[in-house]
Design an enzyme around this catalytic site. Structure first.
Site, short mmCIF file in Angstrom:
data_model
loop_
_atom_site.label_atom_id
_atom_site.label_comp_id
_atom_site.label_asym_id
_atom_site.label_seq_id
_atom_site.Cartn_x
_atom_site.Cartn_y
_atom_site.Cartn_z
N ASP A 175 0.84 -1.20 0.00
CA ASP A 175 0.00 0.00 0.00
C ASP A 175 0.88 1.25 0.00
OD1 ASP A 175 -2.20 -1.61 -0.07
OD2 ASP A 175 -2.62 -1.49 2.08
N LYS B 36 0.38 -8.07 -2.25
CA LYS B 36 -0.90 -7.57 -2.78
C LYS B 36 -0.70 -6.19 -3.39
CE LYS B 36 -4.56 -5.95 -0.21
NZ LYS B 36 -5.30 -4.84 -0.80
N ASP C 62 -5.62 -6.78 -6.40
CA ASP C 62 -6.88 -6.52 -5.71
C ASP C 62 -7.59 -5.32 -6.33
OD1 ASP C 62 -8.89 -6.48 -3.80
OD2 ASP C 62 -7.66 -5.51 -2.27
N LYS D 194 -11.03 -5.60 -7.40
CA LYS D 194 -12.48 -5.77 -7.15
C LYS D 194 -13.34 -5.44 -8.36
CE LYS D 194 -11.95 -4.85 -2.19
NZ LYS D 194 -10.52 -4.42 -2.14
N LEU D 195 -13.26 -6.31 -9.38
CA LEU D 195 -14.01 -6.07 -10.61
C LEU D 195 -15.51 -6.27 -10.41
CD1 LEU D 195 -11.89 -7.98 -13.32
CD2 LEU D 195 -11.48 -5.74 -12.28
N ASP E 197 -18.70 -5.86 -13.38
CA ASP E 197 -19.16 -5.35 -14.69
C ASP E 197 -20.01 -6.43 -15.33
OD1 ASP E 197 -19.30 -3.89 -17.18
OD2 ASP E 197 -17.45 -2.89 -16.58
N ILE E 198 -20.42 -6.23 -16.58
CA ILE E 198 -21.20 -7.26 -17.26
C ILE E 198 -20.31 -8.48 -17.50
CG2 ILE E 198 -22.80 -5.62 -18.34
CD1 ILE E 198 -21.19 -6.05 -20.97
N ASN F 47 -19.39 -10.42 -19.95
CA ASN F 47 -18.39 -10.46 -21.01
C ASN F 47 -17.15 -9.64 -20.65
OD1 ASN F 47 -17.56 -11.03 -23.86
ND2 ASN F 47 -17.66 -8.80 -23.96
N THR F 48 -17.38 -8.47 -20.05
CA THR F 48 -16.26 -7.60 -19.68
C THR F 48 -15.43 -8.22 -18.55
OG1 THR F 48 -17.58 -5.72 -20.36
CG2 THR F 48 -15.70 -5.23 -18.96
N THR G 32 -16.40 -4.53 4.22
CA THR G 32 -16.46 -4.46 5.69
C THR G 32 -16.80 -3.06 6.19
OG1 THR G 32 -14.08 -4.24 5.65
CG2 THR G 32 -14.96 -6.41 6.19
N ARG H 141 -3.65 -7.82 13.10
CA ARG H 141 -2.73 -7.03 13.93
C ARG H 141 -2.04 -7.96 14.92
NH1 ARG H 141 -3.47 -4.33 10.37
NH2 ARG H 141 -4.08 -2.16 10.20
N GLN I 70 -8.58 0.23 11.30
CA GLN I 70 -9.28 -1.07 11.29
C GLN I 70 -10.04 -1.18 12.60
OE1 GLN I 70 -9.53 -2.98 8.78
NE2 GLN I 70 -7.62 -3.22 7.64
N ARG J 258 0.02 -2.29 6.94
CA ARG J 258 0.71 -1.36 7.85
C ARG J 258 1.57 -1.98 8.94
NH1 ARG J 258 -4.52 2.22 8.47
NH2 ARG J 258 -5.31 0.14 7.98
O1 C5P Z 1 -2.68 -1.82 6.73
P1 C5P Z 1 -3.64 -2.96 6.88
O2 C5P Z 1 -2.96 -4.24 7.35
O3 C5P Z 1 -4.86 -2.60 7.67
O4 C5P Z 1 -4.10 -3.24 5.37
C1 C5P Z 1 -5.01 -4.23 5.02
C2 C5P Z 1 -5.11 -4.34 3.54
O5 C5P Z 1 -6.26 -5.12 3.25
C3 C5P Z 1 -5.33 -3.02 2.80
O6 C5P Z 1 -4.71 -3.14 1.52
C4 C5P Z 1 -6.82 -2.91 2.68
O7 C5P Z 1 -7.24 -2.19 1.55
C5 C5P Z 1 -7.23 -4.36 2.54
N1 C5P Z 1 -8.59 -4.65 2.99
C6 C5P Z 1 -9.04 -4.35 4.27
N2 C5P Z 1 -10.31 -4.63 4.64
C7 C5P Z 1 -11.12 -5.20 3.77
C8 C5P Z 1 -10.69 -5.51 2.48
C9 C5P Z 1 -9.40 -5.21 2.13
O8 C5P Z 1 -8.30 -3.84 5.08
N3 C5P Z 1 -12.33 -5.49 4.15
#
Ligand code: C5P
Length: 235
Positions: free
Chosen positions: A18, A40, A67, A69-70, A72-73, A75-76, A122, A183, A192, A213
């Protein structure tokens, strides 16, 4: 996809790159070296020139979760998934609507790309769902979409630690359950709200943990990654 029960901690830890430049991402990958094998790439890095890193990392023998997160229709989505498989990604995300999941499953078949469904973001509460025109609660919708994901034959789903026990029962054993919001004990939660330790997430049935993080923002990233891997090993 590999049977999730046979994975080592190194195969299960996905470090979220990130950051907003390719140079920063490359420096992190160099710093973490052989210790980390799975990264990721999301909107922030992907849309800041990071997409070529998917192929680069794959050529270095790393796995990459793209990541984006697509949604769409059919075919796309199908064409998009084929292109993502062509980049060399190992995992990617789509929103878990039946049409989208069916199209993605068809496109990914035989490619080795694991398509993950995002059931309900979430950040959404029951009230947010009502405002968006849905009838039931977040947990009802998570459950329904997890079932539909299994029926569609996609590779797995992304779920918060709070949902993982519920969805693990619904998913077939070979499906991946990827959990962010991890964490290590005693670390900062940041924005979070619902966090779990690496050990707890594995005990609840997660197959892969996404951590950004706690590693990326650590003054000693390698030590932070090693501590998380050790906690995963003990679990
Ligand atoms: O920094 P941290 O460990 O909180 O990052 C978690 C990663 O997971 C980030 O890239 C965040 O976009 C992703 N993510 C999330 N919660 C979700 C879906 C994805 O924290 N529900």
């Amino acid at each position: 996809m590999t049977d999730p029960s046979t994975l080592s901690p190194r195969d299960r830890l996905i470090v979220g790159l990130d950051v907003s430049s390719r140079a920063e991402a490359e420096a992190i990958v160099t710093e973490l070296g052989e210790e980390v094998g799975f990264y990721k790439i999301g909107y922030q890095l992907g849309f800041a020139g990071g997409l070529p890193l998917v192929g680069e990392l794959a050529r270095m023998g790393k796995k990459v979760f793209l990541d984006l997160k697509l949604h769409d229709i059919a075919n796309t989505v199908e064409k998009g998934i084929e292109s993502i498989a062509g980049l060399g990604a190992t995992m990617t995300t789509i929103h878990a609507y039946p049409q989208v999941m069916q199209a993605a499953a068809k496109a990914a078949a035989g490619s080795g790309l694991c398509v993950l469904g995002v059931t309900v973001l979430t950040s959404l509460s029951d009230e947010d769902l009502r405002e968006a025109g849905y009838g039931g609660s977040v947990s009802d919708l998570v459950e329904l979409r997890a079932r539909q994901a299994a029926e569609a034959g996609i590779g797995g789903i992304v779920a918060s630690a709070q949902e993982s026990a519920l969805v693990r029962e619904i998913l077939s054993p070979g499906m991946a359950l990827v959990t962010p919001g991890i964490r290590p004990a005693g670390s900062e939660a940041g924005d979070q709200k619902r966090v779990v330790t690496p050990a707890q997430a594995l005990r609840d049935g997660s197959t892969h943990l996404v951590v950004a993080r706690p590693i990326i923002a650590s003054p000693d990233r390698l030590a932070a990654a090693r501590a998380i891997l050790a906690e995963m090993r003990d679990a």
